[in-house]
Scaffold this motif. Sequence first.
Motif, PDB file in Angstrom:
ATOM      1  N   GLU A  67      19.616-119.891  74.011  1.00 47.71           N
ATOM      2  CA  GLU A  67      20.188-119.136  72.900  1.00 47.71           C
ATOM      3  C   GLU A  67      19.495-117.785  72.731  1.00 47.71           C
ATOM      4  N   ALA A  68      18.183-117.785  72.908  1.00 45.92           N
ATOM      5  CA  ALA A  68      17.451-116.521  72.807  1.00 45.92           C
ATOM      6  C   ALA A  68      17.785-115.599  73.970  1.00 45.92           C
ATOM      7  N   GLY A  69      17.990-116.180  75.161  1.00 41.92           N
ATOM      8  CA  GLY A  69      18.297-115.367  76.330  1.00 41.92           C
ATOM      9  C   GLY A  69      19.620-114.646  76.230  1.00 41.92           C
ATOM     10  N   ALA A  70      20.500-115.115  75.351  1.00 42.10           N
ATOM     11  CA  ALA A  70      21.798-114.460  75.186  1.00 42.10           C
ATOM     12  C   ALA A  70      21.731-113.250  74.266  1.00 42.10           C
ATOM     13  N   VAL A  71      20.584-113.039  73.615  1.00 45.72           N
ATOM     14  CA  VAL A  71      20.494-111.958  72.621  1.00 45.72           C
ATOM     15  C   VAL A  71      20.653-110.567  73.234  1.00 45.72           C
ATOM     16  N   GLY A  82      15.832-117.217  82.046  1.00 47.17           N
ATOM     17  CA  GLY A  82      14.836-117.563  83.063  1.00 47.17           C
ATOM     18  C   GLY A  82      13.485-116.932  82.770  1.00 47.17           C
ATOM     19  N   LEU A  83      13.489-115.684  82.320  1.00 44.13           N
ATOM     20  CA  LEU A  83      12.229-115.017  81.999  1.00 44.13           C
ATOM     21  C   LEU A  83      11.512-115.727  80.855  1.00 44.13           C
ATOM     22  N   LEU A  84      12.238-116.044  79.792  1.00 44.17           N
ATOM     23  CA  LEU A  84      11.609-116.710  78.646  1.00 44.17           C
ATOM     24  C   LEU A  84      11.016-118.048  79.058  1.00 44.17           C
ATOM     25  N   ARG A  85      11.728-118.780  79.895  1.00 42.26           N
ATOM     26  CA  ARG A  85      11.206-120.077  80.332  1.00 42.26           C
ATOM     27  C   ARG A  85       9.987-119.911  81.232  1.00 42.26           C
ATOM     28  N   ARG A  86      10.024-118.926  82.128  1.00 38.27           N
ATOM     29  CA  ARG A  86       8.875-118.723  83.016  1.00 38.27           C
ATOM     30  C   ARG A  86       7.644-118.303  82.232  1.00 38.27           C
ATOM     31  N   LEU A  87       7.833-117.425  81.247  1.00 36.67           N
ATOM     32  CA  LEU A  87       6.693-116.998  80.431  1.00 36.67           C
ATOM     33  C   LEU A  87       6.065-118.179  79.698  1.00 36.67           C
ATOM     34  N   ALA A  88       6.925-119.016  79.105  1.00 40.92           N
ATOM     35  CA  ALA A  88       6.409-120.170  78.363  1.00 40.92           C
ATOM     36  C   ALA A  88       5.742-121.169  79.297  1.00 40.92           C
ATOM     37  N   THR A 137      12.524-107.817  73.139  1.00 37.97           N
ATOM     38  CA  THR A 137      12.426-106.486  73.742  1.00 37.97           C
ATOM     39  C   THR A 137      11.966-106.591  75.191  1.00 37.97           C
ATOM     40  N   ARG A 138      11.032-107.506  75.431  1.00 44.66           N
ATOM     41  CA  ARG A 138      10.567-107.736  76.817  1.00 44.66           C
ATOM     42  C   ARG A 138      11.705-108.254  77.687  1.00 44.66           C
ATOM     43  N   ALA A 139      12.532-109.118  77.125  1.00 45.91           N
ATOM     44  CA  ALA A 139      13.675-109.632  77.879  1.00 45.91           C
ATOM     45  C   ALA A 139      14.670-108.519  78.201  1.00 45.91           C
ATOM     46  N   VAL A 140      14.857-107.592  77.258  1.00 40.98           N
ATOM     47  CA  VAL A 140      15.753-106.458  77.505  1.00 40.98           C
ATOM     48  C   VAL A 140      15.217-105.610  78.645  1.00 40.98           C
ATOM     49  N   ARG A 141      13.894-105.372  78.642  1.00 37.32           N
ATOM     50  CA  ARG A 141      13.306-104.569  79.712  1.00 37.32           C
ATOM     51  C   ARG A 141      13.442-105.263  81.065  1.00 37.32           C
ATOM     52  N   HIS A 142      13.345-106.584  81.052  1.00 36.53           N
ATOM     53  CA  HIS A 142      13.412-107.330  82.305  1.00 36.53           C
ATOM     54  C   HIS A 142      14.750-107.114  83.011  1.00 36.53           C
ATOM     55  N   SER A 143      15.830-107.006  82.253  1.00 31.81           N
ATOM     56  CA  SER A 143      17.163-106.764  82.828  1.00 31.81           C
ATOM     57  C   SER A 143      17.718-105.457  82.285  1.00 31.81           C
ATOM     58  N   ALA A 144      16.874-104.420  82.294  1.00 24.67           N
ATOM     59  CA  ALA A 144      17.268-103.155  81.670  1.00 24.67           C
ATOM     60  C   ALA A 144      18.532-102.580  82.291  1.00 24.67           C
ATOM     61  N   GLY A 145      18.618-102.603  83.622  1.00 26.91           N
ATOM     62  CA  GLY A 145      19.790-102.041  84.290  1.00 26.91           C
ATOM     63  C   GLY A 145      21.065-102.776  83.938  1.00 26.91           C
TER      64      GLY A 145
END
Length: 656
Positions: free
Chosen positions: A187-191, A151-157, A72-80
């Motif tokens: 793979e998660a970033g493609a969700v 990129g967001l998931l990797r930066r967070l981790a 959900t956080r990833a969706v918000r990151h690229s909401a537009g």
Amino acid sequence: MTAPPNRNPNPDLNPENLNPDPDLNPLRGTGPPAPAGGSPGAPGTGAAGGSRAPGGGSPGPERDRTADRLLTRAVRHSAGRTAGVLGCSVGAALATLAEPAVLGHTLELLLRGDPDGPLWTLLCAAVITAGVLLDAVTARLSGSVNARSTGLLRRLALARLPLTAPHLAARHTPGDLAARLTAHATEAGAVPATAATAVASVLPPLGGLVALFLIDPWTGTVFVAGLPLLLLLLRAFTRASSASVSRYQQVQLAMAGRLVEALSGARTIAAAGTAARERDRVLGQLPELGAEGRRMWRVHGATAARSAALMPLLLYAVLAVGGFRLATGSLGVGELLAAVRYAGLAAGIGAVTGLLGAVIRGRAAAGRTAALLGLPELGHGDAELPPGGPGTLELRDVRVERAGTAVLRGVTLTVPGGATVAVVGRSGSGKSLLAAVAGRLTDPDAGQVLLDGVPLAALGQDVLRRETGHAFDRPALFGTTVADAIAFGAGPAPGPDAVRAAARSAGADPFVRRLPLGYDTPLADAPMSGGEIQRLGLARAFCHAGRLLLLDDATSSLDTVTAREIERALAHEVRPGTRIVVAHRLSSAVRADLVVWLEAGRVRATGRHTELWRDPEYRAVFAVRTARPTAPTAGTAEAAGTAGTARAAGPTEAVR
């Protein structure tokens, strides 16, 4: 005391801002630990992660919820962009839905020779073109969303890993971390984009089904009769696919970890002649991986095969009923064409399984990546140290547990400011862990550690790292050049003169000058022995020496003469302060102002080396056996240590 402010103005890069929901944030309730040092398991302490499973993630439903919130956080990151994917996908789906009706009506007009036929033909072309263009834009936006989300998931981790205690991050092997940050994060970033496309992909089947009933209720009824079988098929696919994907990824991580271990120990493997054995060890789970992979693809294949069998049957049934209705005059040619096309769209619900499978795999991968965010942060306060403090270190009833076992227990110790303390003991007595607690590389599960009267947990991170320095037995070098590696550390970057002075104190200056470009030699072009790397690590520690300096077996790869030269330089050339030396050399204990003798995680005794030398068990720590257990005088302490060493059965300078 309030919690420290966010370390990064961009909330996307701050793991604590992953989600305002406290159930997601593994650091909820943290901040600077209480001045009392916290209690076992208290938030913000080293125990916070002590009971976690080695896999680093919560099991079962909790892990799934964390993965969902991360996505959900990833969706918000690229909401537009995600909204763009959804909008274009919906637009393409609507164009697909409109195409059969427009095409059928156009055919009817052309067959009748209606003058509006050419206009409707252009409208057909426009609808088809719009569908193609919207599909292209969807693909373009999906690629952008995938890249941004990954990129967001990797930066967070990656933002979390340096903030946790090293022993907690070490629960994940390098291969495990690499897999989580690369393949699984991708793979998660493609969700987000895949889920948006999947939502839109449901519209053509549903719209096609509605259109079938509008064109002719009989054709719709025939098609609906086969839907229960299709829905059961999709439900079974979702359940089986989720379990098989999770097992496959788990085995994949284990194999990646073993591979990295083998690659990092390539010299040892070659020297031992065990390459074949290591190959078998790394590939030992390959049959299990193959079995899980085959099971996963069997689920996909069985679903696809059943869909492939069911869909044509439904289409033929619709075509048969439509043909009969055409023969009776209830349907026109254009309507029959539209009915067949809409039946094909309605049957396309089976294609949703592919997108659904991608979302399931991505969700499982997100759970693996989110596990890194579950590592507890080593929180910091905002306190300052008293100016000009001598570096007095206090440990008050410190207890540290690892895997449910107390490694340090009841350690109470006061180190006077400016003193050099040697920490000695047999292997496994807790020496390195004591140094880690003293420099707050980890927090105690109970007790408290203070520097000049201020709890380490209350200090700001910059203050703590500026005033406590570390040198290790196997230092890692960072930076582009040799000079960068020495200058690497907290606070302002030291100048060239300070870098060279630190290198001279650590005995590194002679071999650095022999390098092709001296201090400007790139690290990649500077092959060095273990002892030379260790000297650069010491130089880095000397260059950033604060009021407390901790040397954890930092001279183990050096010869005795060089080690003693560094000890003298440490006493006279490096900034004065308190020194904690994890000692395996007899000479280090001899030269220390105070010796702390650890045994089984407890302080067995403290005192001058000359005083402790009277105890045969203390001498046994250095594998020294003497005929007379009398203590040497202060003036002959080093001579006594040397004589004892000569009488030892075997080398003793580096006995652990």
